[in-house]
Every structure is written in structure tokens, then in C-alpha cells.
Design an enzyme around this catalytic site. Structure first.
Site, PDB file in Angstrom:
ATOM      1  N   SER A  14     -58.116-107.244  22.790  1.00  0.00           N
ATOM      2  CA  SER A  14     -57.358-108.434  22.502  1.00  0.00           C
ATOM      3  C   SER A  14     -55.941-108.098  22.131  1.00  0.00           C
ATOM      4  O   SER A  14     -55.355-106.808  22.101  1.00  0.00           O
ATOM      5  CB  SER A  14     -57.973-108.733  21.123  1.00  0.00           C
ATOM      6  OG  SER A  14     -58.143-107.700  20.205  1.00  0.00           O
ATOM      7  N   GLY A  17     -51.129-110.755  23.513  1.00  0.00           N
ATOM      8  CA  GLY A  17     -49.926-111.680  23.554  1.00  0.00           C
ATOM      9  C   GLY A  17     -50.182-112.646  24.704  1.00  0.00           C
ATOM     10  O   GLY A  17     -49.368-113.207  25.409  1.00  0.00           O
ATOM     11  N   ASP A 149     -66.799-111.409  25.701  1.00  0.00           N
ATOM     12  CA  ASP A 149     -67.452-111.731  24.426  1.00  0.00           C
ATOM     13  C   ASP A 149     -68.559-112.711  24.592  1.00  0.00           C
ATOM     14  O   ASP A 149     -68.304-113.836  25.272  1.00  0.00           O
ATOM     15  CB  ASP A 149     -66.348-112.268  23.541  1.00  0.00           C
ATOM     16  CG  ASP A 149     -65.291-111.416  23.062  1.00  0.00           C
ATOM     17  OD1 ASP A 149     -65.135-110.065  23.473  1.00  0.00           O
ATOM     18  OD2 ASP A 149     -64.166-111.571  22.672  1.00  0.00           O
ATOM     19  N   LYS A 190     -58.453 -99.768  36.592  1.00  0.00           N
ATOM     20  CA  LYS A 190     -59.635-100.215  36.688  1.00  0.00           C
ATOM     21  C   LYS A 190     -60.327-101.002  35.528  1.00  0.00           C
ATOM     22  O   LYS A 190     -61.017-101.933  35.870  1.00  0.00           O
ATOM     23  CB  LYS A 190     -60.513 -98.662  36.440  1.00  0.00           C
ATOM     24  CG  LYS A 190     -62.031 -98.955  36.907  1.00  0.00           C
ATOM     25  CD  LYS A 190     -62.528 -98.910  38.332  1.00  0.00           C
ATOM     26  CE  LYS A 190     -62.389 -97.575  39.050  1.00  0.00           C
ATOM     27  NZ  LYS A 190     -62.495 -97.945  40.518  1.00  0.00           N
ATOM     28  N   PRO A 191     -59.542-100.962  34.485  1.00  0.00           N
ATOM     29  CA  PRO A 191     -59.898-102.023  33.391  1.00  0.00           C
ATOM     30  C   PRO A 191     -59.622-103.463  34.068  1.00  0.00           C
ATOM     31  O   PRO A 191     -60.470-104.174  33.657  1.00  0.00           O
ATOM     32  CB  PRO A 191     -59.333-101.531  32.006  1.00  0.00           C
ATOM     33  CG  PRO A 191     -58.824-100.288  32.478  1.00  0.00           C
ATOM     34  CD  PRO A 191     -58.680 -99.857  33.724  1.00  0.00           C
ATOM     35  N   GLN A 193     -59.589-104.642  37.153  1.00  0.00           N
ATOM     36  CA  GLN A 193     -60.589-104.709  38.097  1.00  0.00           C
ATOM     37  C   GLN A 193     -61.826-105.126  37.609  1.00  0.00           C
ATOM     38  O   GLN A 193     -62.548-106.241  37.864  1.00  0.00           O
ATOM     39  CB  GLN A 193     -60.985-103.605  38.889  1.00  0.00           C
ATOM     40  CG  GLN A 193     -59.640-103.327  39.624  1.00  0.00           C
ATOM     41  CD  GLN A 193     -59.989-101.861  40.517  1.00  0.00           C
ATOM     42  OE1 GLN A 193     -61.296-101.696  41.062  1.00  0.00           O
ATOM     43  NE2 GLN A 193     -59.253-101.115  40.743  1.00  0.00           N
ATOM     44  N   LYS A 224     -52.662-103.154  45.189  1.00  0.00           N
ATOM     45  CA  LYS A 224     -54.090-102.677  45.104  1.00  0.00           C
ATOM     46  C   LYS A 224     -54.807-103.642  44.325  1.00  0.00           C
ATOM     47  O   LYS A 224     -55.891-104.023  44.423  1.00  0.00           O
ATOM     48  CB  LYS A 224     -54.039-101.291  44.477  1.00  0.00           C
ATOM     49  CG  LYS A 224     -55.330-100.727  44.387  1.00  0.00           C
ATOM     50  CD  LYS A 224     -55.321 -99.152  43.898  1.00  0.00           C
ATOM     51  CE  LYS A 224     -56.494 -98.945  42.904  1.00  0.00           C
ATOM     52  NZ  LYS A 224     -56.260 -97.613  42.334  1.00  0.00           N
ATOM     53  N   CYS A 382     -42.722-121.705  -1.524  1.00  0.00           N
ATOM     54  CA  CYS A 382     -43.960-122.281  -1.846  1.00  0.00           C
ATOM     55  C   CYS A 382     -44.518-121.184  -3.330  1.00  0.00           C
ATOM     56  O   CYS A 382     -43.783-121.500  -4.354  1.00  0.00           O
ATOM     57  CB  CYS A 382     -45.028-122.232  -0.971  1.00  0.00           C
ATOM     58  SG  CYS A 382     -46.330-123.266  -1.346  1.00  0.00           S
ATOM     59  N   ARG A 463     -51.734-126.524  -3.705  1.00  0.00           N
ATOM     60  CA  ARG A 463     -52.583-127.419  -4.519  1.00  0.00           C
ATOM     61  C   ARG A 463     -51.648-127.662  -5.874  1.00  0.00           C
ATOM     62  O   ARG A 463     -51.954-128.833  -6.364  1.00  0.00           O
ATOM     63  CB  ARG A 463     -53.725-126.580  -4.765  1.00  0.00           C
ATOM     64  CG  ARG A 463     -54.744-126.569  -3.827  1.00  0.00           C
ATOM     65  CD  ARG A 463     -56.218-126.151  -4.549  1.00  0.00           C
ATOM     66  NE  ARG A 463     -56.688-125.562  -3.008  1.00  0.00           N
ATOM     67  CZ  ARG A 463     -57.435-126.245  -2.413  1.00  0.00           C
ATOM     68  NH1 ARG A 463     -57.591-127.464  -2.547  1.00  0.00           N
ATOM     69  NH2 ARG A 463     -58.025-125.740  -1.176  1.00  0.00           N
ATOM     70  N   HIS A 508     -42.669-125.145   3.130  1.00  0.00           N
ATOM     71  CA  HIS A 508     -42.367-123.978   4.030  1.00  0.00           C
ATOM     72  C   HIS A 508     -41.629-124.266   5.093  1.00  0.00           C
ATOM     73  O   HIS A 508     -41.903-124.584   6.243  1.00  0.00           O
ATOM     74  CB  HIS A 508     -43.701-123.273   4.548  1.00  0.00           C
ATOM     75  CG  HIS A 508     -44.776-123.133   3.640  1.00  0.00           C
ATOM     76  ND1 HIS A 508     -45.205-121.732   3.533  1.00  0.00           N
ATOM     77  CD2 HIS A 508     -45.646-123.780   2.955  1.00  0.00           C
ATOM     78  CE1 HIS A 508     -46.095-121.476   2.525  1.00  0.00           C
ATOM     79  NE2 HIS A 508     -46.615-122.681   2.203  1.00  0.00           N
ATOM     80  N   GLU A 510     -40.146-122.184   7.176  1.00  0.00           N
ATOM     81  CA  GLU A 510     -40.365-121.472   8.233  1.00  0.00           C
ATOM     82  C   GLU A 510     -41.137-121.966   9.345  1.00  0.00           C
ATOM     83  O   GLU A 510     -40.938-121.607  10.600  1.00  0.00           O
ATOM     84  CB  GLU A 510     -40.803-120.085   7.679  1.00  0.00           C
ATOM     85  CG  GLU A 510     -42.398-119.996   7.210  1.00  0.00           C
ATOM     86  CD  GLU A 510     -42.558-120.481   5.937  1.00  0.00           C
ATOM     87  OE1 GLU A 510     -41.727-120.944   5.292  1.00  0.00           O
ATOM     88  OE2 GLU A 510     -43.718-120.060   5.187  1.00  0.00           O
TER      89      GLU A 510
HETATM   90  N1  GLN Z   1     -50.871-120.969  -4.410  1.00  0.00           N
HETATM   91  C1  GLN Z   1     -49.967-121.740  -4.450  1.00  0.00           C
HETATM   92  C2  GLN Z   1     -50.563-123.240  -4.575  1.00  0.00           C
HETATM   93  O1  GLN Z   1     -51.614-123.609  -4.030  1.00  0.00           O
HETATM   94  C3  GLN Z   1     -48.898-121.687  -3.442  1.00  0.00           C
HETATM   95  C4  GLN Z   1     -49.521-121.789  -2.132  1.00  0.00           C
HETATM   96  C5  GLN Z   1     -48.377-121.116  -1.141  1.00  0.00           C
HETATM   97  O2  GLN Z   1     -47.638-120.285  -1.258  1.00  0.00           O
HETATM   98  N2  GLN Z   1     -48.658-121.594   0.046  1.00  0.00           N
HETATM   99  O3  GLN Z   1     -49.887-124.140  -4.857  1.00  0.00           O
END
Ligand code: GLN
Length: 545
Positions: A14, A17, A149, A190-191, A193, A224, A382, A463, A508, A510
Site C-alpha cells: 500500500s 501513491g 486483499d 517478480k513482485p 509479475q 521483460k 478551527c 460542533r 478550514h 486549506e
Molecule cells: N473540536 C472542535 C469542534 O468540534 C474543532 C474541530 C476542528 O478543529 N475541526 O468544534
């Protein structure tokens, strides 16, 4: 054009990538003008990865429509700039749940419900679903796990049936590992194949092999492998280690992966992929000489996949600022008032990571107090933003027992509290505030300047929320609530205008950063960190004169 289906499987080990290879192929097809999406099937029984600890499979990624997904969907978005949704990820658990729900409703009309055909039909329905929307020319389906698997058998059986039905509208790519045995100074085929044989036994003949390797697999070896595995010699491609995942589309294109896929699906090969902006990004990455040093304070520092999207968003921003990213992981459980200065001084910027629960939280408060007082560019995400609020309440507002009700339900000052709609929820799976929500930014705020906009949409997973009872006290003392949900008035962004760059987001950012559309707020943070770095360097050289 009819929708084409590309299946990506993996063998030998595993973590080869598959997600990066799938994303790289999608990136190339998109750059050729095709409409592409990628989906992932995960063979575990959890309904979704939302309830999984990051130590299991790394970060939990969140789609705009509020699905808690495998982190590979993050790669798909970062490489293609195409948004994914809950239709792009399914687990064994979700598939069984759908079949069992149908059985309970009586949809199977008294028949015996079996893995073949009922589970496999449900898998096939989901594989083909995105194709029925008419939105895509190519659908890449990545099958998680390793061939051989027990868990992945129903998925591979579904792929076998689909290959038969789709005929030339499908391609099978198998990713394997070619290990280098140092003692023998030899690469071993070999792996590969054996892995292809295991796939063939399941009725799937791969069209293309991608060999992951640390050393060059020469032409003779590739011939090969082609001979033993019934694959055309030019369709045996190597994926040698490179210094950035973002170079993989280029190494795949050099070996014509995109063209081979087009040829095998009967699509005319015309021109070259338009990769100009991608190449510019790579060029900035390769030519950057100066560094920006960012500290990430979190509790999952042993496992960097836990913060995958943050790492990548920082990398996008640093590269665009023409800097090398030096990312230092700081274990929040190990930060104390005694060692904080030693751990954090020297950094150009600090990120306080998202997270759940009490573990490591006190270290985050210590780090934040130090950052606020030292006026280092600081970004709370967050839980990191919630910690900014709590630290400010304790040390600036003088509410020494302020807390989040997540950490202390009996705190007299719950400056972070459970959202109203969360109060009666008992099931943990898929019940947080999830997905993209609108946010209004205060005109003139740092956040509005960073985004160059006053209305944004970003993704959430939490939450708890800022308790608006304390809104005015915070504003008066210098922490501004500059981002707000237009409907619910939930506070989404806080910042301290008196500081260089001190900002927290309840969302978030990101998750939405991609190579071609990097996150504006990460860009602004890195810009501030670079400016701070340059300021410190100038001061140092003045001192030395
Ligand atoms: N634990 C926090 C909440 O639930 C922040 C969650 C997080 O950082 N994604 O509000």
C-alpha cells in the site's frame, strides 16, 4: 463523446501513491481540454472516514457538499481544480448499508441478497453514477487497498464486469512496486509479475502498468515486465521518486501516459496539454532560494498526513511567494511556559492546528500567548481559532477559567460553546457542521483584504462555535469578529488588528487550496511571515554593523 472509465488498482504494497498517479493523469487530461473527475472506493467498513482517528488514514478531507472523505479527494482537487462531492467517495460500509436498506424496504422482492450480484451491482451503479450526469468525459476510479486483499474482492469483481460491459470505453491501470535490493544491487520485477497475475486471476487484464521505484527501471526490464504481464512495452511506465508530488504529471506526460489512455479509449490525440501555469508553479518551486519557516502546533505531529491539506496549502502559498517552505512540527503536548520561547522563537509564522478533545490543548494556549505577545504572524484554524478565543478570554479579558464546553462543560465562561443544532445529537458520524457555508467579511478587515472580497464560502467541520454573548467584550478588548455567517450570525473569523497578522478561522481554508487557485488567506499569512522574516533579518544585519 461517450464517457470513458479509467480504473486504477494497486499491487504489492500500500501507500504507492495511486491517488497521486490518478490525480496526475486527471491533471493532464484536463490540460488537454477534457472534463475529468476522480472517485475513490475504500474497502473498509466505516461508513465514511469521519469517525476515524487521523492515525488510521491521515486527515479527514471535507467536500463542499459536506461529506467527510478520504484524503485522496484532496489530492484530486489540488491537481485538477475540479470540486469533488459525496459521489466521489464510497466505502464498503456505505455500499452494504445501501444494499441492506433496500433489502429492508423489500426492494429485492424476496430474492436472496448476495455479494454477487447485489453488492457488485451497487458498486457498479456508483462507479457509473458520475458518468450519468453528462458532466465528464473521463471518470477515473481508484480502488483503495492492494490486489489480493479479501476486502477489495467485490470492488475488483465489479471492475471486471464493468470492463466487459464498457469494452473500449475503459482502461485498466495497475500500479506496482519494483523494490531495490541493496545487497544484490538489483531491482526486482517478480513482485510486479505476481501482482499482475493476481489481478489476471480475478479476470482483469491491465492495459497500463505504472512501476513505483526509487531507481531507474531500464528499457530491458520494462520489456521483460511487458512480456510477462501481457502489456504493450510502451504501456509499462515508471514512476521514479521525485522531489515533489506536483512533478508527477510531468514525468507521466514524458512517458506518454495521457496519450496511451487516449489511444486505448479511441479518442484522437491532438496537440499537447496546456500546462503553462502548472510549469510556472514548478519553476517557482525549483528556483526559490530563500526560505520561510512556519511552525505547526498540533498533537498529530508524528503523522504528517494528519495535516495533509494544511501542508499543501502552505506549500502552494510559499511557492507562489517564491520561497522554500520549512515546516516545523511542534508537538502541542510538549509546549510548556518554560520551553515555549525556545520552541517558537526563530519561526516566521505559527499555525495552531485543528483538532478534537483535551489532549495537547494547554500547549496550544501557551503557544498562543507567546505568539500574541511576541507579535509573530499567527493563524488559528478551527480548534486553533477556538484556542485563540479562549487564550484571549483568559489572559486579556481576565476570565481565567474561560474554556470551550468541549473541554470543560462546567466552565463558567464558555466562550466557545456547542452550537444549538448540535445539542440533541447523539450519533457521531456525519453530524458535525459540515461543508461550505457563506461568510461575510467586515470591509477593511485583514480577512477581507486577504481575500480581496467581502463574501466568501469556505468549508467547515466542527460542533462548537464562538459564543456570541461575549461578542462585544472581545471587540472592545481588541479581538474583532470580522467574519460572520449571514444567516445564523455564527462568528467565522476573528483577528487582532493591533498585531502583525493574528487571525483565526472557524472554517478550514486549506481544503480549497489548489495549485492553480491557491488559498488567499494562506497567501496573506505567508506574505506576512515573509515580511516578518525580512524585518528580522534587516534588524540582525543592522545589529551586526
Ligand atoms: N473540536 C472542535 C469542534 O468540534 C474543532 C474541530 C476542528 O478543529 N475541526 O468544534
Amino acid at each position: 463523446m461517450e464517457t470513458k472509465y479509467i480504473f486504477v488498482t494497486g499491487g504489492v504494497v500500500s501507500s504507492l501513491g495511486k491517488g497521486i498517479i490518478s490525480s496526475s493523469l486527471a491533471c493532464l487530461l484536463k490540460a488537454r481540454g477534457f472534463r475529468v473527475t476522480i472517485q475513490k472506493f475504500d474497502p473498509y467498513i466505516n461508513i465514511d472516514p469521519g469517525t476515524l482517528n487521523p492515525y488510521e488514514h491521515g486527515e479527514c478531507y471535507v467536500t463542499e457538499d459536506g461529506y467527510e472523505s478520504d484524503l485522496d479527494l484532496g489530492h484530486y482537487e489540488r491537481f485538477t481544480d475540479v470540486r469533488t462531492s459525496r459521489a466521489n467517495n464510497a466505502t464498503t460500509g456505505r455500499i452494504y448499508q445501501a444494499v441492506i436498506d433496500k433489502e429492508r424496504r423489500g426492494d429485492y422482492l424476496g430474492k436472496t441478497v448476495q455479494i454477487v450480484p447485489h453488492i457488485t451491482d451497487e458498486i457498479k451503479r456508483r462507479v457509473k453514477y458520475l458518468g450519468t450526469t453528462g458532466d465528464y468525459d473521463f471518470i477515473i476510479t481508484e480502488i483503495g487497498g492492494v490486489v489480493g486483499d479479501i476486502e477489495s474482492l467485490p470492488f475488483l469483481e465489479a471492475v471486471r464486469q464493468l470492463r466487459w460491459e464498457l469494452d473500449t470505453n475503459s482502461v485498466s491501470i495497475h500500479l506496482t512496486y519494483v523494490p531495490y535490493i541493496a545487497a544484490a544491487k538489483e531491482l526486482k520485477t517478480k513482485p510486479t509479475q505476481h501482482s499482475v497475475k493476481a489481478l489476471q486471476e480475478l479476470g482483469i487484464q491491465p492495459d497500463i502498468l505504472v512501476l513505483r521505484t526509487e531507481k531507474e527501471v531500464n528499457v530491458d526490464m520494462r520489456r521483460k515486465i511487458a512480456l510477462f504481464c501481457n502489456v504493450a512495452p510502451d504501456a509499462v511506465i515508471q514512476s521514479k521518486d521525485v522531489n515533489s508530488i506536483y512533478k508527477v504529471p510531468l514525468t507521466m506526460h514524458e512517458q506518454h501516459l495521457d496519450e496511451i489512455v487516449l489511444r486505448k479509449t479511441g479518442v484522437p490525440v491532438e496537440g499537447e496539454p496546456q500546462m503553462d501555469r502548472w510549469l510556472q508553479f514548478i519553476d517557482r518551486m525549483d528556483t526559490a532560494t530563500e526560505t520561510v519557516t512556519i511552525g505547526l502546533v498540533g498533537k498529530y505531529v508524528e503523522l504528517q498526513d494528519a495535516y495533509k491539506s494544511i501542508n499543501e496549502a502552505l506549500f502552494h502559498a510559499a511557492t507562489n511567494a517564491h520561497r522554500k517552505l520549512n515546516l516545523i512540527y511542534i508537538h502541542s503536548e510538549k509546549v510548556t511556559p518554560e520551553n515555549v520561547a525556545e520552541k517558537l522563537s526563530g519561526l516566521d509564522g505559527v499555525i495552531i492546528a485543528p483538532g478534537f478533545g483535551q489532549r495537547g490543548i494547554e500547549g496550544k494556549f501557551v503557544a498562543l500567548k507567546w505568539c500574541r505577545e511576541a507579535d509573530v504572524p499567527t493563524f488559528g484554524i478551527c480548534l486553533g481559532m477556538q484556542c485563540m478565543v479562549i487564550e484571549f478570554a483568559r489572559n486579556v479579558l481576565g476570565l481565567s477559567d474561560a474554556n470551550s464546553s468541549e473541554m470543560d462543560p462546567h466552565s463558567p465562561h464558555k466562550v466557545i460553546d456547542l452550537m444549538e443544532e448540535q445539542k440533541n445529537i447523539s450519533n457521531l458520524g456525519g453530524t458535525m457542521r459540515l461543508g461550505a457555508f457563506d461568510c461575510d467579511l467586515r470591509p477593511g478587515s485583514l480577512a477581507a483584504k486577504a481575500y480581496g472580497a467581502e463574501h466568501i464560502r469556505e468549508r467547515h467541520r466542527h460542533r462548537f462555535e464562538f459564543n456570541n454573548e461575549y461578542h462585544d467584550a472581545f471587540e472592545q478588548a481588541g479581538m474583532q469578529c470580522v467574519g460572520e455567517n449571514p444567516g445564523t450570525k455564527l462568528v467565522e473569523v476573528v483577528e487582532m488588528p493591533s498585531k502583525r497578522w493574528y487571525l483565526g478561522t472557524q472554517y478550514h481554508p486549506e481544503y480549497s487550496s489548489t495549485v492553480l487557485s491557491p488559498s488567499p488567506v494562506f497567501a496573506s499569512f505567508i506574505k506576512a511571515a515573509v515580511a516578518y522574516h525580512d524585518e528580522k533579518t534587516m534588524e540582525q544585519s543592522a545589529d551586526n554593523q
